[in-house]
Design a protein around this motif. Sequence first.
Motif, mmCIF file in Angstrom:
data_model
loop_
_atom_site.group_PDB
_atom_site.id
_atom_site.type_symbol
_atom_site.label_atom_id
_atom_site.label_comp_id
_atom_site.label_asym_id
_atom_site.label_seq_id
_atom_site.Cartn_x
_atom_site.Cartn_y
_atom_site.Cartn_z
ATOM 1 N N LYS A 43 38.218 48.819 43.582
ATOM 2 C CA LYS A 43 38.336 48.115 44.870
ATOM 3 C C LYS A 43 39.704 47.454 44.999
ATOM 4 O O LYS A 43 40.242 47.339 46.096
ATOM 5 C CB LYS A 43 37.270 47.022 44.999
ATOM 6 C CG LYS A 43 35.941 47.515 45.428
ATOM 7 C CD LYS A 43 35.782 47.303 46.922
ATOM 8 C CE LYS A 43 34.384 47.688 47.317
ATOM 9 N NZ LYS A 43 34.342 48.802 48.239
ATOM 10 N N LEU A 46 42.754 49.816 46.226
ATOM 11 C CA LEU A 46 42.677 50.533 47.498
ATOM 12 C C LEU A 46 43.967 50.473 48.303
ATOM 13 O O LEU A 46 44.310 51.410 48.998
ATOM 14 C CB LEU A 46 41.516 49.989 48.341
ATOM 15 C CG LEU A 46 40.130 50.241 47.773
ATOM 16 C CD1 LEU A 46 39.066 49.581 48.648
ATOM 17 C CD2 LEU A 46 39.861 51.727 47.645
ATOM 18 N N GLU A 61 38.625 42.731 53.978
ATOM 19 C CA GLU A 61 39.006 43.843 53.105
ATOM 20 C C GLU A 61 39.351 43.295 51.729
ATOM 21 O O GLU A 61 39.766 42.143 51.606
ATOM 22 C CB GLU A 61 40.257 44.553 53.635
ATOM 23 C CG GLU A 61 40.085 45.318 54.889
ATOM 24 C CD GLU A 61 41.388 46.000 55.311
ATOM 25 O OE1 GLU A 61 42.431 45.837 54.634
ATOM 26 O OE2 GLU A 61 41.368 46.688 56.330
ATOM 27 N N PRO A 62 39.230 44.126 50.687
ATOM 28 C CA PRO A 62 39.681 43.660 49.365
ATOM 29 C C PRO A 62 41.173 43.317 49.411
ATOM 30 O O PRO A 62 41.923 43.904 50.190
ATOM 31 C CB PRO A 62 39.446 44.861 48.450
ATOM 32 C CG PRO A 62 38.453 45.709 49.166
ATOM 33 C CD PRO A 62 38.676 45.470 50.635
ATOM 34 N N TYR A 120 35.913 41.486 47.080
ATOM 35 C CA TYR A 120 36.077 42.695 46.268
ATOM 36 C C TYR A 120 34.983 42.770 45.205
ATOM 37 O O TYR A 120 34.497 43.840 44.876
ATOM 38 C CB TYR A 120 37.460 42.719 45.602
ATOM 39 C CG TYR A 120 37.714 41.508 44.732
ATOM 40 C CD1 TYR A 120 37.464 41.544 43.368
ATOM 41 C CD2 TYR A 120 38.156 40.307 45.283
ATOM 42 C CE1 TYR A 120 37.661 40.415 42.583
ATOM 43 C CE2 TYR A 120 38.346 39.191 44.512
ATOM 44 C CZ TYR A 120 38.101 39.242 43.163
ATOM 45 O OH TYR A 120 38.275 38.135 42.384
ATOM 46 N N ALA A 124 31.742 45.558 45.391
ATOM 47 C CA ALA A 124 31.764 46.529 44.286
ATOM 48 C C ALA A 124 30.469 46.461 43.486
ATOM 49 O O ALA A 124 29.909 47.496 43.101
ATOM 50 C CB ALA A 124 32.963 46.275 43.378
ATOM 51 N N GLU A 127 27.638 48.091 45.584
ATOM 52 C CA GLU A 127 27.790 49.549 45.599
ATOM 53 C C GLU A 127 27.411 50.154 44.247
ATOM 54 O O GLU A 127 26.753 51.188 44.183
ATOM 55 C CB GLU A 127 29.223 49.926 45.968
ATOM 56 C CG GLU A 127 29.573 49.657 47.412
ATOM 57 C CD GLU A 127 31.064 49.736 47.698
ATOM 58 O OE1 GLU A 127 31.812 50.338 46.881
ATOM 59 O OE2 GLU A 127 31.494 49.205 48.736
#
Length: 148
Positions: A43, A46, A61-62, A120, A124, A127
């Motif tokens: 992550k 990215l 966003e990360p 982040y 992660a 997921e």
Amino acid sequence: MLTVRGVDDLRAALEEMTTRVQRATPQAVEAGAKEMKSAVQAKLELKSHARGTPTPAAPGEPPAKIDGRLRDSVRYDPPMQTQPGLWMTVLGATTVYAAIHELSGWAGRNHASFIPKRPYLRPAAEETMRNPAFRAAFAKIWAVAIQG
């Protein structure tokens, strides 16, 4: 193959199997932690950006990778037993700014800059826990233990 000749044999075999699974659980927890660490670090790869410039990551966003220190600081503790049959590990980033990116807050000299959430770690982790490969890592270790 399990051969039992009665209830006592079955009980003994199941207790032995349970003991093997419990002994294998710290290994399963560590395998899961390694998977999760890799996902968190991914992550943080990215988006990249040059050092000395504001992060281009939008809120939500990360954080963008500037020098990789946040990514490289991701660690997990060895598995520890919290009570009989229950194991855990703690995973996180250790840089001083790790939590502020995940949660948001004021930073900098005199707390003059507000850093919006750039999660982040939680995304992660979520997921990873949904990933069949993560679950399969546990299942594989436990299957070996069950078979003896």
